[in-house]
Structure formats: C-alpha cells, structure tokens
Design a protein around this motif. Structure first.
Motif, PDB file in Angstrom:
ATOM      1  N   GLY A 373       0.810  -1.219   0.000  1.00  0.00           N
ATOM      2  CA  GLY A 373       0.000   0.000   0.000  1.00  0.00           C
ATOM      3  C   GLY A 373       0.835   1.257   0.000  1.00  0.00           C
ATOM      4  O   GLY A 373       2.060   1.233  -0.138  1.00  0.00           O
ATOM      5  N   ARG A 374       0.146   2.383   0.188  1.00  0.00           N
ATOM      6  CA  ARG A 374       0.795   3.694   0.212  1.00  0.00           C
ATOM      7  C   ARG A 374       0.278   4.488   1.411  1.00  0.00           C
ATOM      8  O   ARG A 374      -0.880   4.339   1.802  1.00  0.00           O
ATOM      9  CB  ARG A 374       0.517   4.451  -1.086  1.00  0.00           C
ATOM     10  N   LEU A 375       1.145   5.335   1.946  1.00  0.00           N
ATOM     11  CA  LEU A 375       0.789   6.110   3.134  1.00  0.00           C
ATOM     12  C   LEU A 375       1.181   7.569   2.923  1.00  0.00           C
ATOM     13  O   LEU A 375       2.259   7.869   2.417  1.00  0.00           O
ATOM     14  CB  LEU A 375       1.502   5.548   4.373  1.00  0.00           C
ATOM     15  N   HIS A 376       0.282   8.451   3.342  1.00  0.00           N
ATOM     16  CA  HIS A 376       0.580   9.891   3.376  1.00  0.00           C
ATOM     17  C   HIS A 376       0.211  10.396   4.754  1.00  0.00           C
ATOM     18  O   HIS A 376      -0.897  10.176   5.247  1.00  0.00           O
ATOM     19  CB  HIS A 376      -0.215  10.653   2.319  1.00  0.00           C
ATOM     20  N   ALA A 377       1.139  11.109   5.384  1.00  0.00           N
ATOM     21  CA  ALA A 377       0.897  11.673   6.708  1.00  0.00           C
ATOM     22  C   ALA A 377       1.495  13.071   6.745  1.00  0.00           C
ATOM     23  O   ALA A 377       2.673  13.260   6.421  1.00  0.00           O
ATOM     24  CB  ALA A 377       1.516  10.794   7.797  1.00  0.00           C
TER      25      ALA A 377
END
Length: 402
Positions: A373-377
């Motif tokens: 998956g991909r994560l943005h924070a």
C-alpha cells in the motif's frame, strides 16, 4: 522424444555406413591387382561389409562377425588390396567402445588365424605361410589401433562422466551449504527476535503493571470515598491491561513451538472488529472520535485487518499526544480493489511546520508498504493533521503496480 533420437542415430549410422562402403569400393578399384581383378562378387562383399555398419550400434557383435566374414571371403578370393578392411576397423571400434572387448578380440583372432591357414592352403602364387603372415601384419596393426582408439575413448568417456558426477556432487553440496546457511540465519534471526521480545516484555510489562496497579488503587480509593471515578482513570486501567496481554501474546507468537507457555491463551484478535472499543476508549481520554464507513464492508485478510487497526490506533495515539484539544474523524472507504483509511484531526498542526518522522510514523509506513500500500501523513491545509493509507485488495498497490 526417444523415437526421434533413435531415428537420428539410425540416420547417422546409415550415412557412416554409406561413406565407408564408398571409400572401400574406391580403395579396391584403385588397388593394384595381385592375382585377379575385382568382379561382381568382390563388389558385393565390399558393399555388404560397408552397409552392415548401419546396425553397428544396435548389434555390434553381429556386425563385427559379418564384416570379418566378408573380409575373409575377400582375401580368400584373392581380390586386390584391403578394401574390405575399413568396415572391419569401424565395426571393431564400435564393438569395443560398447564394452564387447573379449568377444571382439576372440572373433578377430579367429578370423586372422582362419584367414592365414586358408590363404596358405589355397595360395597359387608360391607364397609361403611366413610371407602370407607378414603380409597380414599391416592389417593386424590397424585392428590393434582401432581397439586402442576405442579403449582410449572409453577411458575419456569414463573420466568425463566422473567429472560430471563430481561437478553435480559439488553443486549439490554447495546448495546444501547455502540452504544450511539460510536455515542458520533464519534460526539466529528468530532467536534474536525472541531475545528482543523478552527484553521488551520484561521492561515494558513491569512499567505497565505499575501504571495499572496505581490506576487500580486510585479507582479503589475513589469508590471507597464515594467519589465518581474519572473516565480517563478507567481508560488508563483498561489500556494498561490490554497492553500487558498484547505484550505477552507477542512473546508467545515469537516463541518456538516447544517454548509455548501451557494454558496461556493465544494472541488477542486485533482488527476492525475492535475499532468501536478503540474509539470509545480514545473518547474517554478526552479525544472525541467518530467513524464513518463508505462502500460495502467486506471481510479482510488477517494481516490486512490487523494492519488497518494498527494504523488507526497509532494515528489516534499521535493525535492524543501532540494535537492538544482536538477531535478526530476516521473514515473507511471500501473500494472494489482497495481499502482507503483516513484519520483527520483539527489539532494545532499547521502546514508551515512539517512533522519530524518518529518511530510511530516509521512503523506505520512500514506496515502499509509491507502490504503493497501507500501512506501519506502530514498537516492539513486548513489546520490539523491527516493520515491517509491505501491498501490493495488483490496483491497490487492502489495504482496498479504489483
């Protein structure tokens, strides 16, 4: 496949037989006649001896006998040269190479002796037996050379086979050694993980147990005095108990099968099924949180279910620690090929100040990317902080990359 290989072998033998027959005929034709010319029977003997080589690999001893008989008849008739000798040499070479040494030597010696006697008895040119034997020495030398060549080829094949076997053994030993190194590395990695888990259990469980005991004492005293127990205190007590159980369960997962603690329950079920409990506990600590579900919820694989829960848990923990007085919103978006998780808050984070990546964000990113998956924070433009994670449902990332 074997039929095709057999046909190829027969074709090669047929070509060899034809070439030897032609060479033998030419040798006989150009030879200087010593007693009689080459008639139809002579041509037939040379052709039969040469064409018999077509079966030299299938019936090597029979072919040797056939070529020797033709050579015997050729010399007995007094035809010129040794044109019929070439098929004999090829047949003897093939038979010895196939392992029929004794039979070939016996047939060759018998044919030589019988030919010498027959030529001596039928000689009309006044040649003595000694002269006839001396005249046959060249042919015997070629036969010996054919036998020696076949033996050298057999020795070469044997050495080559042994070398291939040694190479195969060396490759197998190398593969075994590589597999042993991998197993050793995995075992050492497992032992190291277990050691780390034990250290974490021994250190963190003690501290968490102290927190739980102190919270329990405070709850007991408050109830004894008839005072209302703060929700935050109850949440601390419950969270401490859950943390202790999860630490022990994690250690049990890392233990070897023979080291499992009898009677201790397995790891607790951690997933979206416990999300309402997590939200209620978070709200009781002063961080109001709401959950919104979009799309049609579906059953998730255990690893994905656990990872989604941990991402929400870590995001709420960071909000409670760093956002100050704030509220949180959790949105789960179930798509046909992906699951999107959004955790937003209205805390004091601003776009002008980028957060320093800590252990929590790093671990969160590793969980998400580990499942493709991909994560943005980061801070939201309108203020507050946002965490957006997208998990694939079919083994590829949400952008379609495997």
């Amino acid at each position: 496949m074997s039929m095709r290989l057999s046909l190829r072998g027969y074709a090669r033998d047929a070509v060899t037989a034809g070439a030897v027959a032609v060479i033998s005929l030419i040798s006989s034709v150009v030879a200087v006649p010593d007693r009689t010319g080459l008639d139809a029977l002579g041509y037939l003997l040379v052709l039969v001896a040469g064409l018999a080589l077509t079966a030299r690999h299938r019936f090597p001893v029979v072919v040797v006998a056939t070529t020797l008989v033709c050579l015997f008849a050729y010399h007995l008739r007094g035809y010129p040269g040794d044109g019929a000798a070439a098929p004999v040499l090829v047949a003897i070479y093939t038979a010895v190479l196939a392992g029929h040494r004794l039979v070939t030597v016996v047939l060759g010696a018998g044919a030589f002796a019988a030919g010498t006697v027959a030529l001596t008895l039928t000689s009309s040119g006044g040649q003595s037996a000694r002269q006839i034997v001396e005249g046959r020495f060249l042919l015997v030398g070629w036969v010996v050379a054919a036998v020696m060549a076949a033996e050298m080829r057999r020795q070469w094949n044997s050495n080559l086979s042994q070398a291939e076997q040694r190479a195969a053994d060396a490759e197998r030993r190398a593969a075994d050694a590589e597999r042993l190194r991998e197993e050793t590395a995995r075992r050492r990695a497992g032992e190291e993980r277990l050691r780390i888990a034990r250290e974490l259990h021994d250190s963190l469980t003690h501290s968490i147990s102290v927190i739980k005991v102190q919270a329990g004492v405070a709850v007991h005293l408050a109830r004894k005095r008839g005072e209302s127990v703060p929700e935050a205190l109850l949440a601390i007590q419950e969270a401490a108990g859950d943390a202790t159980r999860e630490l022990r369960a994690t250690l049990d997962v890392l233990r070897a099968p023979g080291e499992a603690v009898p009677g201790r329950p397995g790891p607790p079920v951690t997933g979206l099924g416990l999300l309402p409990v997590l939200v209620e506990r978070t709200s009781s600590t002063g961080l109001p949180a709401t959950v919104t579900v979009e799309g049609e919820p579906k059953e998730l694989p255990p690893e994905l279910d656990r990872a989604v829960y941990r991402v929400v848990q870590e995001a709420l923990t960071n909000t409670a620690r760093h956002a100050g007085a704030a509220s949180a919103w959790i949105r789960l978006d179930f798509r046909p090929d992906a699951l999107a998780v959004h955790i937003d808050d209205d805390g004091r984070a601003t776009p002008s100040v980028q957060p320093e990546p800590g252990t929590g964000l790093t671990g969160m990113r590793e969980r998400v990317t580990g499942l493709g998956g991909r994560l943005h924070a980061g801070p939201r433009p309108e203020g507050g902080f946002t965490v957006r994670a997208e998990f694939p449902m079919n083994g590829t990332d949400p952008g379609g990359t495997p």
